[in-house]
Scaffold this active site. Structure first.
Site, PDB file in Angstrom:
ATOM      1  N   TYR A 154       0.858  -1.187   0.000  1.00  0.00           N
ATOM      2  CA  TYR A 154       0.000   0.000   0.000  1.00  0.00           C
ATOM      3  C   TYR A 154       0.893   1.236   0.000  1.00  0.00           C
ATOM      4  O   TYR A 154       2.010   1.204   0.550  1.00  0.00           O
ATOM      5  CB  TYR A 154      -0.927  -0.018   1.237  1.00  0.00           C
ATOM      6  CG  TYR A 154      -1.875   1.142   1.254  1.00  0.00           C
ATOM      7  CD1 TYR A 154      -2.770   1.327   0.204  1.00  0.00           C
ATOM      8  CD2 TYR A 154      -1.851   2.086   2.275  1.00  0.00           C
ATOM      9  CE1 TYR A 154      -3.619   2.417   0.174  1.00  0.00           C
ATOM     10  CE2 TYR A 154      -2.707   3.181   2.264  1.00  0.00           C
ATOM     11  CZ  TYR A 154      -3.580   3.338   1.208  1.00  0.00           C
ATOM     12  OH  TYR A 154      -4.410   4.417   1.177  1.00  0.00           O
ATOM     13  N   TYR A 173      -2.516   4.522   9.345  1.00  0.00           N
ATOM     14  CA  TYR A 173      -1.946   3.237   8.904  1.00  0.00           C
ATOM     15  C   TYR A 173      -0.851   2.763   9.852  1.00  0.00           C
ATOM     16  O   TYR A 173      -0.366   1.651   9.758  1.00  0.00           O
ATOM     17  CB  TYR A 173      -1.427   3.399   7.470  1.00  0.00           C
ATOM     18  CG  TYR A 173      -1.552   2.155   6.616  1.00  0.00           C
ATOM     19  CD1 TYR A 173      -2.789   1.621   6.283  1.00  0.00           C
ATOM     20  CD2 TYR A 173      -0.417   1.517   6.131  1.00  0.00           C
ATOM     21  CE1 TYR A 173      -2.896   0.492   5.491  1.00  0.00           C
ATOM     22  CE2 TYR A 173      -0.514   0.378   5.335  1.00  0.00           C
ATOM     23  CZ  TYR A 173      -1.755  -0.121   5.020  1.00  0.00           C
ATOM     24  OH  TYR A 173      -1.846  -1.239   4.238  1.00  0.00           O
TER      25      TYR A 173
HETATM   26  P1  NAI Z   1      -7.980 -10.009   4.024  1.00  0.00           P
HETATM   27  O1  NAI Z   1      -8.244  -9.668   5.452  1.00  0.00           O
HETATM   28  O2  NAI Z   1      -9.050 -10.656   3.256  1.00  0.00           O
HETATM   29  O3  NAI Z   1      -6.632 -10.871   3.901  1.00  0.00           O
HETATM   30  C1  NAI Z   1      -5.581 -10.840   4.841  1.00  0.00           C
HETATM   31  C2  NAI Z   1      -5.205 -12.288   5.089  1.00  0.00           C
HETATM   32  O4  NAI Z   1      -4.028 -12.431   5.902  1.00  0.00           O
HETATM   33  C3  NAI Z   1      -6.321 -13.078   5.789  1.00  0.00           C
HETATM   34  O5  NAI Z   1      -6.727 -14.174   4.977  1.00  0.00           O
HETATM   35  C4  NAI Z   1      -5.653 -13.563   7.063  1.00  0.00           C
HETATM   36  O6  NAI Z   1      -6.174 -14.790   7.546  1.00  0.00           O
HETATM   37  C5  NAI Z   1      -4.206 -13.663   6.595  1.00  0.00           C
HETATM   38  N1  NAI Z   1      -3.262 -13.816   7.702  1.00  0.00           N
HETATM   39  C6  NAI Z   1      -3.168 -13.040   8.819  1.00  0.00           C
HETATM   40  N2  NAI Z   1      -2.213 -13.528   9.637  1.00  0.00           N
HETATM   41  C7  NAI Z   1      -1.687 -14.618   9.019  1.00  0.00           C
HETATM   42  C8  NAI Z   1      -0.653 -15.552   9.367  1.00  0.00           C
HETATM   43  N3  NAI Z   1       0.026 -15.452  10.515  1.00  0.00           N
HETATM   44  N4  NAI Z   1      -0.362 -16.565   8.498  1.00  0.00           N
HETATM   45  C9  NAI Z   1      -1.056 -16.683   7.326  1.00  0.00           C
HETATM   46  N5  NAI Z   1      -2.028 -15.828   6.952  1.00  0.00           N
HETATM   47  C10 NAI Z   1      -2.347 -14.814   7.790  1.00  0.00           C
HETATM   48  O7  NAI Z   1      -7.597  -8.608   3.344  1.00  0.00           O
HETATM   49  P2  NAI Z   1      -6.927  -8.204   1.940  1.00  0.00           P
HETATM   50  O8  NAI Z   1      -7.211  -6.763   1.789  1.00  0.00           O
HETATM   51  O9  NAI Z   1      -7.334  -9.135   0.877  1.00  0.00           O
HETATM   52  O10 NAI Z   1      -5.368  -8.338   2.256  1.00  0.00           O
HETATM   53  C11 NAI Z   1      -4.450  -8.963   1.396  1.00  0.00           C
HETATM   54  C12 NAI Z   1      -3.193  -8.137   1.257  1.00  0.00           C
HETATM   55  O11 NAI Z   1      -3.494  -6.934   0.531  1.00  0.00           O
HETATM   56  C13 NAI Z   1      -2.563  -7.698   2.585  1.00  0.00           C
HETATM   57  O12 NAI Z   1      -1.154  -7.750   2.463  1.00  0.00           O
HETATM   58  C14 NAI Z   1      -3.013  -6.247   2.670  1.00  0.00           C
HETATM   59  O13 NAI Z   1      -2.200  -5.474   3.509  1.00  0.00           O
HETATM   60  C15 NAI Z   1      -2.888  -5.857   1.215  1.00  0.00           C
HETATM   61  N6  NAI Z   1      -3.536  -4.595   0.832  1.00  0.00           N
HETATM   62  C16 NAI Z   1      -4.851  -4.390   1.183  1.00  0.00           C
HETATM   63  C17 NAI Z   1      -5.441  -3.174   0.897  1.00  0.00           C
HETATM   64  C18 NAI Z   1      -6.836  -2.911   1.336  1.00  0.00           C
HETATM   65  O14 NAI Z   1      -7.241  -1.730   1.396  1.00  0.00           O
HETATM   66  N7  NAI Z   1      -7.612  -3.931   1.640  1.00  0.00           N
HETATM   67  C19 NAI Z   1      -4.727  -2.088   0.178  1.00  0.00           C
HETATM   68  C20 NAI Z   1      -3.369  -2.446  -0.188  1.00  0.00           C
HETATM   69  C21 NAI Z   1      -2.810  -3.651   0.159  1.00  0.00           C
END
Ligand code: NAI
Length: 271
Positions: A150, A160
């Protein structure tokens, strides 16, 4: 829409928590484009159950793994290799979590144990996934490894907090390991810097709605949705992007290079 962009490719997709997750949408598209893959998530997330439906749809299995544990990653790769019948062409790191954000701590009041946890889960796990992949020699030549970032890695977004530092570290790891994996196996490593997206991780951030709407008004194309992010990830896993590596690729509707938009100016003209 092009078809079979990932035909014959196999890999690992982390982070599909529910149907809003970027990883969930990526799995659906990877399946559509002919890839075979194993899904994985932290054991605690798997207890919520939704990921099993996704696995059924994608005709695959789910292997629980905490991405901060080297042993879990080793076990994941070994079992996935056996199930898929060979080494991997792609790895998706789609993982982020900050206990400080969850508990509403401001940047001046961080709990440092939690900050370490944020870094380990959100950034160092990316290094660990590549470290284990190297040790097990599990990537095929011309493979592709992706993480999600991000723009708070480059610019200040006060809410953040420590995730901004985690994302800066994640992007740095993509460069460091991208060099190494490029030399070793012609494997590329990149991050996509995605628009604010309404997922569990996204909406957990204080002030999310405000900066979602702000970014949407600032971007000439509007915020990039999760589904379009998944499309971009698919192209990055395909052979069409074989020489792109060590990059942080903005997928943000033009946000990062816009100074101000007319819509936002209008809101300030009568002050
Ligand atoms: P999400 O909440 O659906 O996915 C995050 C995932 O990380 C979840 O499935 C969670 O179970 C997993 N996770 C957390 N701790 C973990 C661990 N110890 N081992 C394995 N998995 C673990 O949300 P999203 O948005 O799909 O996130 C995916 C990526 O995108 C992240 O890196 C997030 O920071 C990034 N991102 C998200 C944005 C947003 O606004 N949603 C913007 C830019 C980047």
């Amino acid at each position: 829409m092009a078809e079979n962009l990932l035909k014959g490719k196999v890999g690992i997709i982390t982070g599909a928590l529910d149907e809003n997750s970027i990883a969930w949408k990526t799995a659906l598209k990877a399946h559509e484009q002919g890839a075979r893959f194993v899904l994985t998530n932290a054991p605690i997330a798997m207890r919520m159950g939704a990921i099993k439906e996704l696995a059924e749809h994608c005709k695959t299995i789910v292997i629980p793994a905490d991405a901060t544990s080297l042993e879990d990653i080793e076990k994941l790769y070994a079992e996935a290799k056996e199930y898929l019948g060979g080494n991997f062409d792609f790895l998706l790191h789609s993982i982020g979590m900050s206990p400080n954000i969850r508990k509403g701590r401001s940047y001046g009041d961080l709990n440092y144990d939690w900050m370490n946890k944020s870094f380990d889960v959100s950034a160092i796990s990316f290094h660990k996934m590549m470290h284990v992949a190297e040790k097990m020699d599990i990537m095929n030549e011309w493979g592709s490894i992706m993480g999600l970032s991000y723009i708070a890695a480059q610019r200040v977004y006060p809410f953040y907090t420590d995730m901004a530092d985690a994302k800066a570290l994640l992007e740095s790891i993509a460069r460091g390991y991208g060099y190494r994996f490029g030399k070793m196996k012609k494997v590329r490593v990149n991050t996509i810097s995605q628009s604010p997206t309404k997922t569990t991780a996204g909406t957990g951030i204080g002030g999310f709605d405000a900066f979602f709407n702000f970014a949407d008004k600032m971007s000439p194309l509007g915020n990039a949705p999760a589904e379009a992010c998944a499309d971009y990830i698919i192209t990055m896993f395909s052979d069409l992007t074989r020489y792109v590596t060590m990059q942080n690729l903005f997928h943000d509707g033009g946000y990062s290079t816009t100074g101000i938009s007319e819509e936002l100016m209008d809101q300030f003209k009568d002050l």
